[in-house]
Design an enzyme around this catalytic site. Structure first.
Site, PDB file in Angstrom:
ATOM      1  N   SER A   5      59.971  46.318  32.440  1.00  0.00           N
ATOM      2  CA  SER A   5      58.935  46.997  31.666  1.00  0.00           C
ATOM      3  C   SER A   5      58.777  48.433  32.145  1.00  0.00           C
ATOM      4  CB  SER A   5      57.601  46.270  31.822  1.00  0.00           C
ATOM      5  OG  SER A   5      56.571  47.093  31.311  1.00  0.00           O
ATOM      6  N   HIS A  33      61.625  46.662  28.022  1.00  0.00           N
ATOM      7  CA  HIS A  33      60.306  46.325  27.485  1.00  0.00           C
ATOM      8  C   HIS A  33      59.435  47.586  27.450  1.00  0.00           C
ATOM      9  CE1 HIS A  33      57.103  43.319  26.711  1.00  0.00           C
ATOM     10  NE2 HIS A  33      56.320  44.094  27.461  1.00  0.00           N
ATOM     11  N   ASP A  35      55.717  48.993  26.557  1.00  0.00           N
ATOM     12  CA  ASP A  35      54.331  48.585  26.320  1.00  0.00           C
ATOM     13  C   ASP A  35      53.562  49.685  25.596  1.00  0.00           C
ATOM     14  OD1 ASP A  35      54.072  45.934  27.556  1.00  0.00           O
ATOM     15  OD2 ASP A  35      54.680  46.996  29.384  1.00  0.00           O
ATOM     16  N   MET A  37      50.095  50.750  24.065  1.00  0.00           N
ATOM     17  CA  MET A  37      48.662  50.408  24.161  1.00  0.00           C
ATOM     18  C   MET A  37      47.838  51.516  23.521  1.00  0.00           C
ATOM     19  SD  MET A  37      48.358  49.020  28.049  1.00  0.00           S
ATOM     20  CE  MET A  37      49.691  48.141  28.869  1.00  0.00           C
ATOM     21  N   HIS A  66      56.321  45.964  22.769  1.00  0.00           N
ATOM     22  CA  HIS A  66      55.153  45.060  22.858  1.00  0.00           C
ATOM     23  C   HIS A  66      53.929  45.869  22.439  1.00  0.00           C
ATOM     24  CE1 HIS A  66      52.391  42.614  25.810  1.00  0.00           C
ATOM     25  NE2 HIS A  66      52.090  42.392  24.546  1.00  0.00           N
ATOM     26  N   MET A  68      50.316  46.368  21.969  1.00  0.00           N
ATOM     27  CA  MET A  68      48.960  45.931  22.303  1.00  0.00           C
ATOM     28  C   MET A  68      48.002  46.882  21.600  1.00  0.00           C
ATOM     29  SD  MET A  68      49.819  45.088  26.254  1.00  0.00           S
ATOM     30  CE  MET A  68      51.319  46.049  26.129  1.00  0.00           C
ATOM     31  N   MET A 137      51.616  35.862  27.329  1.00  0.00           N
ATOM     32  CA  MET A 137      51.084  36.767  28.356  1.00  0.00           C
ATOM     33  C   MET A 137      50.633  35.951  29.558  1.00  0.00           C
ATOM     34  SD  MET A 137      51.406  39.889  27.395  1.00  0.00           S
ATOM     35  CE  MET A 137      50.560  40.562  28.822  1.00  0.00           C
ATOM     36  N   ASP A 175      55.341  37.578  30.166  1.00  0.00           N
ATOM     37  CA  ASP A 175      55.035  38.967  30.517  1.00  0.00           C
ATOM     38  C   ASP A 175      53.788  39.030  31.395  1.00  0.00           C
ATOM     39  OD1 ASP A 175      54.731  41.698  30.615  1.00  0.00           O
ATOM     40  OD2 ASP A 175      54.234  41.930  28.488  1.00  0.00           O
TER      41      ASP A 175
HETATM   42  C1  DX5 Z   1      50.755  44.346  30.664  1.00  0.00           C
HETATM   43  C2  DX5 Z   1      52.104  44.622  30.055  1.00  0.00           C
HETATM   44  C3  DX5 Z   1      53.249  44.212  30.896  1.00  0.00           C
HETATM   45  C4  DX5 Z   1      53.343  44.923  32.230  1.00  0.00           C
HETATM   46  C5  DX5 Z   1      53.780  43.913  33.240  1.00  0.00           C
HETATM   47  O1  DX5 Z   1      49.782  44.419  29.697  1.00  0.00           O
HETATM   48  O2  DX5 Z   1      52.235  43.964  28.809  1.00  0.00           O
HETATM   49  O3  DX5 Z   1      54.468  44.362  30.198  1.00  0.00           O
HETATM   50  O4  DX5 Z   1      54.241  45.972  32.266  1.00  0.00           O
HETATM   51  O5  DX5 Z   1      53.747  44.501  34.478  1.00  0.00           O
HETATM   52  P1  DX5 Z   1      53.950  43.641  35.784  1.00  0.00           P
HETATM   53  O6  DX5 Z   1      55.317  43.062  35.729  1.00  0.00           O
HETATM   54  O7  DX5 Z   1      53.769  44.641  36.880  1.00  0.00           O
HETATM   55  O8  DX5 Z   1      52.888  42.575  35.794  1.00  0.00           O
HETATM   56 ZN    ZN Z   2      54.278  43.937  27.901  1.00  0.00          ZN
END
Ligand code: DX5
Ligand code: ZN
Length: 228
Positions: A5, A33, A35, A37, A66, A68, A137, A175
């Site tokens: 990620s 990956h 993220d 947000m 991903h 969010m 998650m 994840d």
């Molecule tokens: C959190 C993200 C994850 C995050 C995971 O909301 O969706 O993808 O990067 O990070 P680690 O592996 O550090 O928990």
């Molecule tokens: Zn993620």
């Protein structure tokens, strides 16, 4: 499959950070990956479509976006059009997830559905039949570096059983909090694809961290492989 990620990477050097997990052929990251947000669906704010468009031009690793975000029905297809390999939306945010899955596939991406740790699977099983991937998650979405929540593995086991008995056809992704201590339990529960942020980019050699996670998975689930 291992999906580092970028949330834990250096945002000023994303192209280099993508290259850092490419590894040797067959050894490196399977997916990257990303993220996204929006500071509404989750409290944090990260990156959006222009960055994904730029990343797509700099790496050959398939992008696993991903989202969010609120209103994925409005925004998700743009990520598929930008070249993302898999676009995951949250079931808690989507208005019409069945139509959205069709739109994502029509735009050339796999369609992914994600559930937060407290969201049960059962009410969404019919919806899931329209999706290619299920992202469970294992932390509350929003931030990297949180502690793995082992209770979510019950959902993974349920989904694994449905896939193995032919009732569902999705790739199972997990994840949050995945590292060399937690990856084996997730692999035993039936995960196909492991997202890892801090465990990969917090390591001095990210490509080696990817290889180490894969070794642990192979040790407990040597026969599993995604065949979709
Ligand atoms: C959190 C993200 C994850 C995050 C995971 O909301 O969706 O993808 O990067 O990070 P680690 O592996 O550090 O928990
Ligand atoms: Zn993620």
């Amino acid at each position: 499959m291992i999906a580092p990620s970028l949330l834990a990477a250096d945002f000023a050097r994303l192209a280099d950070e993508a290259a850092a997990v490419a590894g040797e052929p067959g050894q490196g990251a399977d997916w990257l990956h990303v993220d996204v947000m929006d500071a509404h669906f989750v409290p944090n704010l990260t990156i959006g479509l222009p960055v994904v468009e730029a990343l797509y031009k700099t790496t050959n690793i398939p992008l696993d976006c991903h989202l969010m975000i609120d209103a994925p029905d409005r925004w998700a297809v743009g990520y598929a059009e930008a070249g993302a390999h898999n676009v995951t939306v949250h079931v808690e945010a989507a208005r019409d997830p069945v139509a959205l899955a069709a739109d994502l596939r029509a735009a050339g991406a796999l369609a992914g559905l994600s559930v937060k740790p407290g969201t049960p699977l059962e009410p969404h099983l019919d919806t899931l039949r329209h999706y290619d991937t299920l992202l469970v998650m294992s932390v509350e979405p929003g931030f990297g570096g949180q502690r793995f929540i082992p209770e979510v593995l019950d959902k993974v086991r349920t989904a694994r059983r449905l896939v193995d008995t032919g009732h569902l056809r999705v790739l199972l992704e997990i994840d949050g909090g995945i590292n060399t201590d937690t990856v084996e339990a997730a692999a035993e529960a039936g995960v196909d694809c492991f997202v890892a942020g801090s465990a990969v980019y917090g390591a001095s050699d990210p490509a080696r961290a990817v290889a180490q996670l894969r070794e642990r998975v192979r040790a407990v689930a040597p026969h599993r492989g995604w065949t979709g």
